[in-house]
Design an enzyme around this catalytic site. Structure first.
Site, PDB file in Angstrom:
ATOM      1  N   ASP A 231       2.477  -3.907   1.983  1.00  0.00           N
ATOM      2  CA  ASP A 231       2.952  -5.347   1.832  1.00  0.00           C
ATOM      3  C   ASP A 231       4.329  -5.042   2.036  1.00  0.00           C
ATOM      4  OD1 ASP A 231       2.255  -7.845   0.481  1.00  0.00           O
ATOM      5  OD2 ASP A 231       3.788  -7.469  -0.526  1.00  0.00           O
TER       6      ASP A 231
ATOM      7  N   LYS B  32      -3.798  -6.051  -6.335  1.00  0.00           N
ATOM      8  CA  LYS B  32      -2.641  -5.776  -5.855  1.00  0.00           C
ATOM      9  C   LYS B  32      -1.883  -4.642  -6.569  1.00  0.00           C
ATOM     10  CE  LYS B  32      -0.005  -7.372  -2.393  1.00  0.00           C
ATOM     11  NZ  LYS B  32      -0.146  -8.060  -1.310  1.00  0.00           N
TER      12      LYS B  32
END
Ligand code: NAP
Length: 456
Positions: free
Chosen positions: A176, A136
């Site tokens: 995201d 991430k």
């Protein structure tokens, strides 16, 4: 730990000891602690029953990222001021495939948030059945209120550093919160220029330059497919049920679209300024308005109630006081607390499927589990997005584009397979504990790969 999940004294002692060590090694990282605790509570009994995992220190190794890259992003705003932000890429675990996970641009981004997201991503990617490791990244940059040119300059500057650490066989970022089609295009354009090659190093790309059909819709659609699978298993369906949705971004919009398509009546959507309640239901035409409002005009959800008289806007509030049989939290982490869970249960909620990552606080998730309702945790319910990202990588490698129907069929199959894995590992008689099921099913594949590699 839930009251109906009474751990043995040995499990509790092992868990406490492990969590104390983790909290000491990662001080102040509360989101990361929360995500690890949820997973570890599921895994610890299994690990104690299977000493090979404990002997090889799998849990200790799995909670330590392979590496974290931290860097400064300097850029110039439209007024000529020099601005500096911090960015990260957390490359957590690549045991079963190259690192894969989104980038988040939001002022609330910290290393703790990205570590929780990267940790969750390891299990989620494993559940999809595709060869993808967990990662991430993101920045505390706030895209809100910035011009397109400012966002472009920020993305280009970020990629000057990030491009050294990613690649189609190394690490493949995606979108995201705050990183949608516009940002991925700027990031990919700069990557292509620096690397001097056209390869699928980012996913969520535009359709004319290697993107996949259905990627935009995949997380929201997948979440609703998962919810429908949970209902179908007990002989029920979404049809005719009232659906309470939070968020109005990428995940929320397409979750609402699919829920309405399957016969649900979506009555709420939200953003960080509040929520709208439309008792008449948000149909395809009203959703088209929201898509234009949020994706093109980048406006606020309150404008919906200016346009539709049937709706009311509630400022600075979350939608969980509205009654519905289905709740789909699709905005952000920790957006549904215990009190709100109790209100939803009192109002007759039958299913909760997490579109966002860790939107339900731990005690609220356990309240749903203890009440015996259907509770689809994020790592299973929202895995459709990364799954179609994996399919985008496959299409890029093959230099092919699959049709909308082909991709949607594959997405449905993947969500059905994930549901079956959760049932396999989480069934206890008639009841399925989807939290345990998702954690265990995701874990076994990664742990076996780590064991096979020896001490690395
Ligand atoms: P997005 O398009 O940026 O939308 C985020 C939505 O959540 C917006 O409505 C935003 O409202 C709201 N929001 C963000 N922070 C908030 C806060 N602190 N309080 C209240 N509302 C807040 O992002 P997204 O891609 O839909 O992602 C939403 C969630 O799904 C995240 O948890 C993400 O990690 C997860 N997820 C996304 C994907 C994907 O494919 N995109 C895949 C798996 C999981 P404002 O506009 O007011 O900020």
């Amino acid at each position: 730990m839930s009251s109906s999940h009474k751990p043995s004294a040995a499990v509790t002692a092992e868990l406490d000891c492990f969590m104390q060590g983790l909290e000491k090694r990662n001080p102040g990282e509360v989101e990361f602690h929360q995500a690890v605790r949820e997973v570890t509570e599921s895994l610890m009994p299994f690990i104690l029953e299977n000493p090979k995992y404990k002997d090889a220190q799998i849990l200790e190794r799995l909670t330590e990222p392979d590496r974290i890259i931290i860097f400064r992003v300097t850029w110039e705003d439209d007024a000529g001021n020099i601005r500096a932000n911090r960015a990260w890429r957390v490359q957590f675990n690549n045991s079963i495939g190259p690192y894969k996970g989104g980038m988040r641009f939001h002022p609330s981004v910290t290393q703790s948030v990205l570590k929780f997201l990267g940790f969750e991503q390891i299990f989620k990617n494993s559940l999809t059945g595709l060869p993808m490791g967990g990662a991430k990244g993101g920045s505390n940059f706030n895209p809100k209120g910035k011009s397109d040119r400012e966002v472009m300059r920020f993305c280009q500057s970020l990629m000057i550093e990030l491009h050294r650490h990613i690649g189609e066989d190394t690490d493949i970022p995606a979108g995201d919160i705050g990183v949608g089609g516009r940002e991925i295009s700027f990031l990919f354009g700069q990557y292509k220029r620096l690397a001097n090659k056209f390869v699928g190093t980012l996913t969520g790309k535009g359709l004319s330059f290697g993107g996949s059909l259905v990627r935009t819709e995949a997380t929201g659609y997948g979440c609703v497919y998962f919810c429908e699978n949970m209902f179908n298993r007990i002989g029920d369906s979404i049809k005719g049920k009232t659906v309470v949705v939070s968020g109005s971004g990428n995940v929320a919009i397409y979750a609402a679209e699919k829920a309405a398509e399957l016969g649900g009546k979506v009555v709420t959507m939200s953003d960080s300024s509040g929520f709208i309640h439309d008792p008449d239901g948000i149909d395809a035409e009203k959703l088209a308005f929201i898509k234009d409002l949020k994706e093109v005009r980048r406006g606020r959800i309150s404008e919906y109630s200016d346009k539709y008289a049937s709706a009311s806007f509630y400022a600075d509030a979350r939608p969980w006081s509205v009654a519905g049989e289905i709740a789909l939290p699709c905005a952000t982490q920790n957006e549904l607390n215990l009190l709100e869970a109790q209100t939803l249960l009192k109002n007759g909620v039958l299913a909760v499927a997490e579109g966002a990552n860790m939107p339900t606080e731990l005690d609220a998730a356990y309240a749903f589990r203890d009440a015996g309702i259907l509770f689809g945790p994020a790592k299973a319910a929202n895995a459709g997005g990364v799954a179609v990202s994996g399919l985008e990588q496959s299409q890029n490698a093959l230099r092919l584009s699959w049709s909308r129907e082909e991709v949607d069929t594959k997405l449905k199959t993947i969500m059905k397979d994930i549901h079956e894995k959760c049932v396999k590992y989480g069934a206890d008689g008639e009841h399925v504990d989807y939290i345990d099921g998702a954690n265990l099913a995701g874990f076994v594949k990664i742990a076996e790969a780590m064991l096979a590699y020896g001490a690395v």
